[in-house]
Design a protein around this motif. Structure first.
Motif, PDB file in Angstrom:
ATOM      1  N   VAL A 178       1.226  -1.427  -0.259  1.00  0.00           N
ATOM      2  CA  VAL A 178      -0.191   0.148  -0.309  1.00  0.00           C
ATOM      3  C   VAL A 178       1.029   1.444   0.373  1.00  0.00           C
ATOM      4  CG1 VAL A 178      -1.426   1.492   0.909  1.00  0.00           C
ATOM      5  CG2 VAL A 178      -2.337  -0.957   1.577  1.00  0.00           C
ATOM      6  N   GLU A 179       2.248   1.536   1.170  1.00  0.00           N
ATOM      7  CA  GLU A 179       3.125   2.558   0.829  1.00  0.00           C
ATOM      8  C   GLU A 179       3.848   2.123  -0.075  1.00  0.00           C
ATOM      9  OE1 GLU A 179       6.868   2.962   3.711  1.00  0.00           O
ATOM     10  OE2 GLU A 179       5.466   2.877   4.326  1.00  0.00           O
ATOM     11  N   GLN A 180       4.185   1.576  -1.476  1.00  0.00           N
ATOM     12  CA  GLN A 180       4.556   0.856  -2.688  1.00  0.00           C
ATOM     13  C   GLN A 180       3.431   1.686  -3.450  1.00  0.00           C
ATOM     14  OE1 GLN A 180       6.973  -2.142  -2.736  1.00  0.00           O
ATOM     15  NE2 GLN A 180       8.116  -1.037  -1.305  1.00  0.00           N
ATOM     16  N   GLY A 181       1.862   1.952  -3.659  1.00  0.00           N
ATOM     17  CA  GLY A 181       1.316   2.467  -4.753  1.00  0.00           C
ATOM     18  C   GLY A 181       0.387   1.551  -4.966  1.00  0.00           C
ATOM     19  N   TRP A 182       0.087   0.793  -4.022  1.00  0.00           N
ATOM     20  CA  TRP A 182      -0.993  -0.375  -3.821  1.00  0.00           C
ATOM     21  C   TRP A 182      -2.756   0.462  -3.938  1.00  0.00           C
ATOM     22  CZ3 TRP A 182      -1.426  -5.706  -1.118  1.00  0.00           C
ATOM     23  CH2 TRP A 182      -1.287  -7.085  -2.148  1.00  0.00           C
ATOM     24  N   SER A 183      -3.832   0.724  -4.419  1.00  0.00           N
ATOM     25  CA  SER A 183      -4.997   0.852  -4.220  1.00  0.00           C
ATOM     26  C   SER A 183      -5.712  -0.452  -4.041  1.00  0.00           C
ATOM     27  CB  SER A 183      -5.959   1.434  -5.492  1.00  0.00           C
ATOM     28  OG  SER A 183      -4.969   2.805  -5.737  1.00  0.00           O
ATOM     29  N   ASP A 202       0.022   2.683 -13.401  1.00  0.00           N
ATOM     30  CA  ASP A 202       1.066   1.515 -14.061  1.00  0.00           C
ATOM     31  C   ASP A 202      -0.365   0.816 -14.816  1.00  0.00           C
ATOM     32  OD1 ASP A 202       3.214   2.309 -13.258  1.00  0.00           O
ATOM     33  OD2 ASP A 202       3.343   0.836 -12.005  1.00  0.00           O
ATOM     34  N   ARG A 203      -1.503   1.128 -14.684  1.00  0.00           N
ATOM     35  CA  ARG A 203      -2.299   0.184 -15.733  1.00  0.00           C
ATOM     36  C   ARG A 203      -2.628  -1.127 -15.073  1.00  0.00           C
ATOM     37  NH1 ARG A 203      -1.263   2.891 -20.413  1.00  0.00           N
ATOM     38  NH2 ARG A 203      -2.201   4.836 -20.287  1.00  0.00           N
ATOM     39  N   TYR A 204      -2.085  -1.818 -13.786  1.00  0.00           N
ATOM     40  CA  TYR A 204      -1.333  -3.119 -13.187  1.00  0.00           C
ATOM     41  C   TYR A 204      -2.627  -3.391 -12.259  1.00  0.00           C
ATOM     42  CZ  TYR A 204       1.452  -6.762 -11.423  1.00  0.00           C
ATOM     43  OH  TYR A 204       1.777  -7.743 -10.912  1.00  0.00           O
ATOM     44  N   LEU A 205      -3.515  -5.156 -12.746  1.00  0.00           N
ATOM     45  CA  LEU A 205      -4.253  -5.612 -11.976  1.00  0.00           C
ATOM     46  C   LEU A 205      -3.110  -6.493 -11.071  1.00  0.00           C
ATOM     47  CD1 LEU A 205      -7.201  -7.494 -12.377  1.00  0.00           C
ATOM     48  CD2 LEU A 205      -5.795  -8.264 -10.080  1.00  0.00           C
ATOM     49  N   LEU A 233     -15.190  -8.217  -9.690  1.00  0.00           N
ATOM     50  CA  LEU A 233     -14.062  -7.133  -9.541  1.00  0.00           C
ATOM     51  C   LEU A 233     -13.285  -6.651 -10.546  1.00  0.00           C
ATOM     52  CD1 LEU A 233     -12.752  -9.671  -6.289  1.00  0.00           C
ATOM     53  CD2 LEU A 233     -13.380  -6.947  -5.955  1.00  0.00           C
ATOM     54  N   LEU A 234     -13.157  -7.771 -10.801  1.00  0.00           N
ATOM     55  CA  LEU A 234     -12.315  -7.744 -12.940  1.00  0.00           C
ATOM     56  C   LEU A 234     -13.526  -6.245 -13.449  1.00  0.00           C
ATOM     57  CD1 LEU A 234     -10.579  -7.781 -14.435  1.00  0.00           C
ATOM     58  CD2 LEU A 234     -11.973  -9.858 -15.364  1.00  0.00           C
ATOM     59  N   ALA A 235     -14.921  -6.374 -13.127  1.00  0.00           N
ATOM     60  CA  ALA A 235     -15.857  -4.859 -13.546  1.00  0.00           C
ATOM     61  C   ALA A 235     -15.499  -3.929 -13.000  1.00  0.00           C
ATOM     62  CB  ALA A 235     -17.277  -5.289 -13.531  1.00  0.00           C
ATOM     63  N   PHE A 236     -15.172  -4.027 -11.706  1.00  0.00           N
ATOM     64  CA  PHE A 236     -14.561  -2.592 -10.801  1.00  0.00           C
ATOM     65  C   PHE A 236     -13.427  -2.123 -11.365  1.00  0.00           C
ATOM     66  CE2 PHE A 236     -12.670  -0.781  -7.294  1.00  0.00           C
ATOM     67  CZ  PHE A 236     -13.580  -0.595  -6.612  1.00  0.00           C
ATOM     68  N   THR A 237     -12.425  -2.882 -11.759  1.00  0.00           N
ATOM     69  CA  THR A 237     -10.928  -2.981 -11.407  1.00  0.00           C
ATOM     70  C   THR A 237     -11.136  -2.054 -13.492  1.00  0.00           C
ATOM     71  OG1 THR A 237     -10.406  -4.248 -10.617  1.00  0.00           O
ATOM     72  CG2 THR A 237      -8.715  -3.855 -12.733  1.00  0.00           C
ATOM     73  N   ARG A 238     -11.680  -2.742 -14.380  1.00  0.00           N
ATOM     74  CA  ARG A 238     -11.816  -1.991 -15.474  1.00  0.00           C
ATOM     75  C   ARG A 238     -13.064  -0.857 -15.536  1.00  0.00           C
ATOM     76  NH1 ARG A 238     -13.447  -7.771 -18.486  1.00  0.00           N
ATOM     77  NH2 ARG A 238     -11.660  -7.837 -19.760  1.00  0.00           N
ATOM     78  N   GLN A 239     -13.611  -0.023 -14.240  1.00  0.00           N
ATOM     79  CA  GLN A 239     -14.188   1.491 -14.725  1.00  0.00           C
ATOM     80  C   GLN A 239     -13.026   1.413 -14.080  1.00  0.00           C
ATOM     81  OE1 GLN A 239     -16.963   0.502 -11.302  1.00  0.00           O
ATOM     82  NE2 GLN A 239     -18.358   0.179 -12.736  1.00  0.00           N
ATOM     83  N   HIS A 240     -11.895   2.089 -13.433  1.00  0.00           N
ATOM     84  CA  HIS A 240     -10.840   2.362 -12.767  1.00  0.00           C
ATOM     85  C   HIS A 240      -9.471   1.976 -13.774  1.00  0.00           C
ATOM     86  CE1 HIS A 240     -12.591   1.875  -9.133  1.00  0.00           C
ATOM     87  NE2 HIS A 240     -11.705   2.733  -8.478  1.00  0.00           N
ATOM     88  N   LEU A 241      -9.809   1.063 -14.466  1.00  0.00           N
ATOM     89  CA  LEU A 241      -8.340   1.337 -15.737  1.00  0.00           C
ATOM     90  C   LEU A 241      -9.452   0.556 -17.067  1.00  0.00           C
ATOM     91  CD1 LEU A 241      -6.431  -1.485 -14.166  1.00  0.00           C
ATOM     92  CD2 LEU A 241      -5.786   1.233 -14.097  1.00  0.00           C
ATOM     93  N   PRO A 242     -10.330   1.622 -17.424  1.00  0.00           N
ATOM     94  CA  PRO A 242     -11.265   1.422 -18.402  1.00  0.00           C
ATOM     95  C   PRO A 242     -10.142   1.332 -20.156  1.00  0.00           C
ATOM     96  CG  PRO A 242     -10.918   4.374 -18.185  1.00  0.00           C
ATOM     97  CD  PRO A 242     -10.179   3.649 -16.831  1.00  0.00           C
ATOM     98  N   ASP A 243      -9.307   1.593 -19.987  1.00  0.00           N
ATOM     99  CA  ASP A 243      -8.295   0.814 -21.612  1.00  0.00           C
ATOM    100  C   ASP A 243      -7.550   0.399 -21.211  1.00  0.00           C
ATOM    101  OD1 ASP A 243     -10.074   3.192 -22.483  1.00  0.00           O
ATOM    102  OD2 ASP A 243      -8.141   4.949 -21.838  1.00  0.00           O
ATOM    103  N   GLU A 244      -6.892  -0.564 -20.323  1.00  0.00           N
ATOM    104  CA  GLU A 244      -6.523  -0.980 -20.347  1.00  0.00           C
ATOM    105  C   GLU A 244      -5.841  -1.294 -18.951  1.00  0.00           C
ATOM    106  OE1 GLU A 244      -1.485  -1.763 -22.283  1.00  0.00           O
ATOM    107  OE2 GLU A 244      -2.154   0.021 -21.641  1.00  0.00           O
ATOM    108  N   ILE A 245      -5.201  -2.953 -18.956  1.00  0.00           N
ATOM    109  CA  ILE A 245      -5.345  -3.824 -17.832  1.00  0.00           C
ATOM    110  C   ILE A 245      -4.315  -4.543 -18.422  1.00  0.00           C
ATOM    111  CG2 ILE A 245      -5.830  -4.762 -15.576  1.00  0.00           C
ATOM    112  CD1 ILE A 245      -8.732  -4.249 -16.504  1.00  0.00           C
ATOM    113  N   TRP A 246      -2.332  -4.963 -17.540  1.00  0.00           N
ATOM    114  CA  TRP A 246      -2.141  -5.588 -17.970  1.00  0.00           C
ATOM    115  C   TRP A 246      -2.051  -6.773 -16.397  1.00  0.00           C
ATOM    116  CZ3 TRP A 246       3.073  -7.080 -14.955  1.00  0.00           C
ATOM    117  CH2 TRP A 246       3.001  -5.482 -14.609  1.00  0.00           C
TER     118      TRP A 246
END
Length: 151
Positions: A49-54, A74-77, A95-108
């Protein structure tokens, strides 16, 4: 029955997040539950979390059902783990749909090669395999995947 609510994790929940992470990881059959593994994950959660996790959790009336860790810039799941008793009920897909809301264009993301259930699921969810590479800190072979929004 109401669906668990996806929300930001609180610092007082980090130990429970680590427990869910361990139980879900152990459910893959790739490692056994241990006090050592749990301690390692408990130490890792606040550091990440300290290093950037949401860091998000799926909250089922006060009981945590899943954890989700994203590096939005970083568009990183990074991590998506559903507690074993909640697996198979569509929570991972939510959870994946939620991720796509936060990273709508690309996820790696990366998946352990031996965790076939996980990487096959990501493939069904539209992620494309890019490469395989050894992770030096764990020794696991990792499969890299990417999803891009259709034009």
């Amino acid at each position: 029955m109401p669906q668990p609510v996806i929300r930001l994790a609180r610092t007082d929940e980090y130990d429970e997040v680590a427990r869910i992470w361990m139980e879900s990881w152990v459910s893959t059959g790739l490692e056994e539950a241990s006090n050592f593994l749990l301690a390692k994950l408990r130490a890792r959660v606040p550091m990440e979390v300290e290093q950037g996790w949401s860091l998000y959790v799926a909250d089922d009336n006060g009981k945590l059902a899943a954890m989700l860790a994203l590096h939005v810039s970083d568009r990183y799941l990074d991590q998506l783990f559903v507690a074993p008793e909640y697996q198979g009920n569509g929570l991972g897909r939510r959870l994946l749909a939620f991720t796509r809301q936060h990273l709508p264009d690309e996820i790696w993301l990366r998946c352990v090669r031996e965790n076939e259930k996980a990487w096959r699921w990501y493939e069904r969810e539209g992620f494309a395999f890019e490469k395989e590479q050894a992770e030096p800190t764990t020794g696991f072979a990792m499969k890299y995947y990417r999803w891009r929004k259709s034009a």
